[in-house]
Enzyme design. Sequence first.
Site, PDB file in Angstrom:
ATOM      1  N   ASP A  62      -0.079  12.240  10.192  1.00 52.76           N
ATOM      2  CA  ASP A  62       0.060  11.003  10.955  1.00 52.76           C
ATOM      3  C   ASP A  62      -1.332  10.598  11.412  1.00 52.76           C
ATOM      4  O   ASP A  62      -1.998  11.336  12.153  1.00 52.76           O
ATOM      5  CB  ASP A  62       0.981  11.247  12.145  1.00 52.76           C
ATOM      6  CG  ASP A  62       1.230   9.995  12.986  1.00 52.76           C
ATOM      7  OD1 ASP A  62       0.481   9.006  12.839  1.00 52.76           O
ATOM      8  OD2 ASP A  62       2.165  10.018  13.802  1.00 52.76           O
ATOM      9  N   ASN A  89      -4.951   5.763   1.826  1.00 52.77           N
ATOM     10  CA  ASN A  89      -4.071   4.633   1.542  1.00 52.77           C
ATOM     11  C   ASN A  89      -3.298   4.159   2.768  1.00 52.77           C
ATOM     12  O   ASN A  89      -2.983   2.976   2.887  1.00 52.77           O
ATOM     13  CB  ASN A  89      -3.089   5.029   0.441  1.00 52.77           C
ATOM     14  CG  ASN A  89      -1.952   4.040   0.306  1.00 52.77           C
ATOM     15  OD1 ASN A  89      -2.109   2.935  -0.202  1.00 52.77           O
ATOM     16  ND2 ASN A  89      -0.765   4.431   0.793  1.00 52.77           N
ATOM     17  N   TYR A 166      -5.983  -7.103  11.676  1.00 46.01           N
ATOM     18  CA  TYR A 166      -5.926  -6.497  10.347  1.00 46.01           C
ATOM     19  C   TYR A 166      -7.249  -6.681   9.611  1.00 46.01           C
ATOM     20  O   TYR A 166      -7.809  -5.715   9.067  1.00 46.01           O
ATOM     21  CB  TYR A 166      -4.786  -7.111   9.538  1.00 46.01           C
ATOM     22  CG  TYR A 166      -4.617  -6.482   8.177  1.00 46.01           C
ATOM     23  CD1 TYR A 166      -4.066  -5.207   8.049  1.00 46.01           C
ATOM     24  CD2 TYR A 166      -5.025  -7.144   7.021  1.00 46.01           C
ATOM     25  CE1 TYR A 166      -3.921  -4.607   6.803  1.00 46.01           C
ATOM     26  CE2 TYR A 166      -4.890  -6.563   5.770  1.00 46.01           C
ATOM     27  CZ  TYR A 166      -4.329  -5.296   5.670  1.00 46.01           C
ATOM     28  OH  TYR A 166      -4.205  -4.707   4.439  1.00 46.01           O
ATOM     29  N   LYS A 170      -9.982  -3.656   8.485  1.00 46.28           N
ATOM     30  CA  LYS A 170     -10.380  -3.385   7.108  1.00 46.28           C
ATOM     31  C   LYS A 170     -11.881  -3.604   6.900  1.00 46.28           C
ATOM     32  O   LYS A 170     -12.514  -2.932   6.073  1.00 46.28           O
ATOM     33  CB  LYS A 170      -9.567  -4.259   6.151  1.00 46.28           C
ATOM     34  CG  LYS A 170      -8.100  -3.832   6.045  1.00 46.28           C
ATOM     35  CD  LYS A 170      -7.961  -2.426   5.489  1.00 46.28           C
ATOM     36  CE  LYS A 170      -6.514  -2.066   5.176  1.00 46.28           C
ATOM     37  NZ  LYS A 170      -6.382  -0.756   4.513  1.00 46.28           N
ATOM     38  N   THR A 201       4.693  -5.181  -1.743  1.00 41.63           N
ATOM     39  CA  THR A 201       5.070  -3.986  -0.994  1.00 41.63           C
ATOM     40  C   THR A 201       5.675  -4.418   0.338  1.00 41.63           C
ATOM     41  O   THR A 201       5.671  -5.595   0.682  1.00 41.63           O
ATOM     42  CB  THR A 201       3.846  -3.089  -0.706  1.00 41.63           C
ATOM     43  OG1 THR A 201       2.943  -3.801   0.160  1.00 41.63           O
ATOM     44  CG2 THR A 201       3.123  -2.695  -1.983  1.00 41.63           C
TER      45      THR A 201
END
Length: 243
Positions: A62, A89, A166, A170, A201
Amino acid sequence: MAHTNRIALVTGANKGIGFEIARQLAEAGATVLLGARDADRGRQAAEDLTAEGLSVSSVAIDLNDEASIAAAAKHIEAEHGRLDILVNNAGIVDAEDGPPSGASTAAVRRLMETNFIGTLAVTQSMLPLLRRSEAGRIVNLATTLGSLAINGDPSSPYYSARLIGYNASKAALNMLTVQLAAELKDTRIAVNSVCPGYVKTDLTGNNGFMTPAEGARLPVQYALMEDSTVTGRFVEPDGVTPW
């Protein structure tokens, strides 16, 4: 790579792109540790791939629990003694994310904690094992949305995708790639940011142009890459992406 039986860890591998990366690495002959936050889901995913005749097992990890990360590293050391491939990932999106003027700061914090700090914690824990490899590979799953150049380009189709949490998480992940690649430049470990493309996804709401199997191909290519001098790159299916 000199090791004929490569040992690989893929985080967030119980579904989506991660699951397909695990499958394709195992099909290439690697022994794959399928990392999952939910131990039961991880075991089920590993059993599904094992039923296909692939060398896969699960490990609970985790990104928001450093004790679980440390335990996973100890397990890999005890079972295999080294790690040849780390595919970072695992990552999240957050419904409360949005433009800088209105995004929930709690959501931004969650995104940074998981996508950047959690990935950093995993990488730090696995580095001693990767240093034992004859050709270590670290693949950080990136996105075009993490490019500062593209975020600032009004002509880009991604220009209007204003998700401060987000995108920033990244972009920070890309900084990890750049700095770690420089730090390890005199070693046999290569570090790259790889954007799989726009993949259908759960994370994308099943929108996209590619299947998870198609999206897994480029990360797998860099995970299996022979040349350790190819490092510190930010790439996607169309080629190198500007930072």
